[in-house]
Design an enzyme around this catalytic site. Structure first.
Site, PDB file in Angstrom:
ATOM      1  N   LYS A   1       0.805  -1.227   0.000  1.00 41.67           N
ATOM      2  CA  LYS A   1       0.000   0.000   0.000  1.00 41.67           C
ATOM      3  C   LYS A   1       0.838   1.277   0.000  1.00 41.67           C
ATOM      4  O   LYS A   1       0.373   2.333  -0.438  1.00 41.67           O
ATOM      5  CB  LYS A   1      -0.928   0.012   1.226  1.00 41.67           C
ATOM      6  CG  LYS A   1      -1.994  -1.054   1.216  1.00 41.67           C
ATOM      7  CD  LYS A   1      -2.899  -0.964   2.423  1.00 41.67           C
ATOM      8  CE  LYS A   1      -2.277  -1.549   3.677  1.00 41.67           C
ATOM      9  NZ  LYS A   1      -2.105  -3.018   3.594  1.00 41.67           N
TER      10      LYS A   1
ATOM     11  N   GLU B   1      -5.064  -3.227  -7.304  1.00 42.88           N
ATOM     12  CA  GLU B   1      -6.321  -3.711  -6.722  1.00 42.88           C
ATOM     13  C   GLU B   1      -6.113  -4.320  -5.344  1.00 42.88           C
ATOM     14  O   GLU B   1      -6.927  -4.142  -4.435  1.00 42.88           O
ATOM     15  CB  GLU B   1      -6.954  -4.750  -7.652  1.00 42.88           C
ATOM     16  CG  GLU B   1      -8.260  -5.351  -7.157  1.00 42.88           C
ATOM     17  CD  GLU B   1      -9.419  -4.368  -7.201  1.00 42.88           C
ATOM     18  OE1 GLU B   1      -9.763  -3.815  -6.127  1.00 42.88           O
ATOM     19  OE2 GLU B   1      -9.978  -4.152  -8.276  1.00 42.88           O
TER      20      GLU B   1
ATOM     21  N   GLY C   1      -8.393  -6.556  -0.095  1.00 46.02           N
ATOM     22  CA  GLY C   1      -8.085  -7.959  -0.383  1.00 46.02           C
ATOM     23  C   GLY C   1      -8.761  -8.455  -1.649  1.00 46.02           C
ATOM     24  O   GLY C   1      -8.546  -7.929  -2.739  1.00 46.02           O
TER      25      GLY C   1
ATOM     26  N   GLY D   1      -4.789 -15.315  16.138  1.00 43.34           N
ATOM     27  CA  GLY D   1      -4.042 -14.900  14.952  1.00 43.34           C
ATOM     28  C   GLY D   1      -4.748 -13.854  14.121  1.00 43.34           C
ATOM     29  O   GLY D   1      -4.298 -13.525  13.015  1.00 43.34           O
TER      30      GLY D   1
ATOM     31  N   GLU E   1      -2.141  -8.905  15.173  1.00 42.29           N
ATOM     32  CA  GLU E   1      -0.699  -9.061  15.281  1.00 42.29           C
ATOM     33  C   GLU E   1      -0.262  -8.908  16.737  1.00 42.29           C
ATOM     34  O   GLU E   1      -0.994  -8.364  17.576  1.00 42.29           O
ATOM     35  CB  GLU E   1       0.000  -7.994  14.437  1.00 42.29           C
ATOM     36  CG  GLU E   1      -0.349  -8.012  12.961  1.00 42.29           C
ATOM     37  CD  GLU E   1       0.292  -9.178  12.225  1.00 42.29           C
ATOM     38  OE1 GLU E   1       1.210  -9.812  12.793  1.00 42.29           O
ATOM     39  OE2 GLU E   1      -0.145  -9.475  11.103  1.00 42.29           O
TER      40      GLU E   1
ATOM     41  N   LYS F   1      -5.853   2.675   3.107  1.00 42.49           N
ATOM     42  CA  LYS F   1      -6.720   2.200   2.030  1.00 42.49           C
ATOM     43  C   LYS F   1      -7.655   3.301   1.541  1.00 42.49           C
ATOM     44  O   LYS F   1      -7.875   3.456   0.330  1.00 42.49           O
ATOM     45  CB  LYS F   1      -7.512   0.983   2.516  1.00 42.49           C
ATOM     46  CG  LYS F   1      -6.616  -0.205   2.853  1.00 42.49           C
ATOM     47  CD  LYS F   1      -7.352  -1.297   3.610  1.00 42.49           C
ATOM     48  CE  LYS F   1      -6.395  -2.390   4.053  1.00 42.49           C
ATOM     49  NZ  LYS F   1      -7.044  -3.420   4.899  1.00 42.49           N
TER      50      LYS F   1
END
Length: 313
Positions: free
Chosen positions: A106, A130, A135, A187, A190, A205
Site C-alpha cells: 500500500k 487492486e 483484499g 491470529g 498481530e 486504504k
C-alpha cells in the site's frame, strides 16, 4: 505473463503458488535476503518449501529479480509509511525498464501516488494496485468500470482486526483489552496491533481511494484518523439499546479522508461481523454499490494481484 515477485510473505507466496492456475509463469521470487530466478520459470514448489523450512528461497541476491526476463513485477514487500521505501524504488526500477508493476504494497500508492503516476506516464509499463484495498473485494476495478468521475464517495469497513474486536465486544459484552488478547491468540491480530487498531491500515486504504477519485493529491498525513482503542464496552451497550452498533468506518471523497468509530444501524449494510470487510461506492448514475468479503489473507489478496495481471494482458 512472466512474473517477478518481490516479497515472500503470505501474499507473495500465494501469488507464486497460484500463478500457474491463472496461466502465468514465475521467473523470479525474492524475500528480503535471497532470490531465485530462471527465465524459463522457477521451481515454485521447491522455492516455497525452502522458505517454509527457514532456508533461503534461492542462492541469488534479492536484486537479481530485476535481471530476470519478466513482464510484470509483483511488489508484495511489507507496507512502509512516509517515503514508502523500498517498495517505491522497486516500482520505479521496473517502470524505468518499461515493465508493468502490480502492487500489493500500500505504501507507494498511499504515500507517493503522484510520483508513481508520473513514472507510469513516462513508461511503457502500467501500474495496477487492486490488492492494496480490500483484499479479494473488487473495489478499484468497480470504480474503474464506473469511472472515477462518476463516483462521489467510497465508505466502509476495511480492517478485519478492528471489526473483529468491535463485533466481539458487542456480542459478548467484553472490554477492549480482553477481546484484543483473544484476537491475538486466534491470529486475527498481530503481536503489535497498533497499525490496525489505531486506524492507520484502514486510513491508508481510504487514502488510496481518495487518490483514485481525485487523481492524486493525498497521503496519510492528510487523513483524519481515530482508532478503536478508547471505545468502551458501555458505548456498544448503549448503541445496542437504540438498535445500533459501532464500526470503524472510513470515507474517501475528492475532498479528503476520514476514519473513525461510527454508529451504524445494527442490521445495516455497514454492520458486517467478524473479520469481513464491506465497501459502499456512491455513484452519480448507478446508485449505491456494495461489495463485501474477506479483506485480507494470502490467497484472497493473491487473487486480486493475479486479476490485475490478467488485466495487463
Amino acid at each position: 505473463m512472466k512474473l517477478a515477485i518481490l516479497g515472500a510473505g503470505a501474499v507473495g507466496r500465494s501469488v507464486a503458488d497460484l500463478a500457474g492456475e491463472y496461466g502465468h509463469d514465475v521467473v523470479a521470487l525474492a524475500d528480503s535476503k535471497s532470490a531465485v530466478a530462471d527465465d524459463a520459470g522457477i521451481d515454485v514448489e521447491r522455492a516455497l518449501e525452502r522458505k517454509a523450512g527457514g532456508e533461503p528461497v534461492g542462492s541469488g541476491a534479492p536484486e537479481n529479480v530485476f535481471e530476470a526476463d519478466y513482464d510484470a513485477l509483483v511488489e508484495a514487500t511489507p507496507t512502509t509509511l512516509d517515503d514508502a521505501e523500498p517498495g517505491f524504488s522497486h516500482a520505479r526500477r521496473a517502470l524505468e525498464a518499461d515493465r508493468h508493476v502490480v502492487l500489493a504494497n500500500k505504501g507507494p500508492v498511499a504515500e507517493r501516488y503522484d510520483e508513481l503516476r508520473a513514472l507510469e506516464s513516462d513508461s511503457a509499463g502500467s501500474v495496477r494496485f487492486e490488492a492494496t484495498v480490500g483484499g479479494a473485494i473488487p473495489v478499484l476495478s468497480t470504480i474503474e468500470d464506473e469511472t472515477p468521475q462518476a463516483v462521489t464517495a467510497v465508505r466502509g469497513v476495511l480492517n478485519g482486526t478492528a471489526n473483529f474486536i468491535l463485533t466481539r465486544m458487542a456480542a459478548e459484552g467484553l472490554d477492549y483489552e480482553h477481546v484484543l488478547a483473544e484476537a491475538q491468540d486466534l491470529g486475527v491480530a498481530e503481536a503489535d496491533p497498533t497499525f490496525d487498531v489505531d486506524g492507520t491500515d484502514a486510513a491508508l486504504k481510504f487514502v488510496i481511494l481518495a487518490n483514485v477519485l481525485a487523481d492524486g493529491g493525498f497521503s496519510l498525513s492528510d487523513a483524519t484518523v481515530d482508532g478503536i482503542q478508547n471505545v468502551p464496552g458501555s458505548a456498544l451497550d448503549l448503541a445496542a439499546e437504540d438498535g445500533r452498533t459501532i464500526r470503524l468506518i472510513g470515507e474517501a471523497t475528492r475532498e479528503g479522508v476520514r476514519v473513525g468509530p461510527r454508529l451504524v444501524p445494527e442490521n445495516g449494510a455497514l454492520a458486517v461481523s467478524g473479520t469481513r470487510n464491506i465497501v459502499q461506492i456512491e455513484t452519480r448514475h448507478a446508485g449505491s454499490l456494495h461489495s463485501s468479503g474477506r479483506g485480507a489473507g494470502g490467497p484472497e489478496t493473491a487473487t486480486a494481484v493475479l486479476s490485475d495481471v490478467g488485466r495487463l494482458e
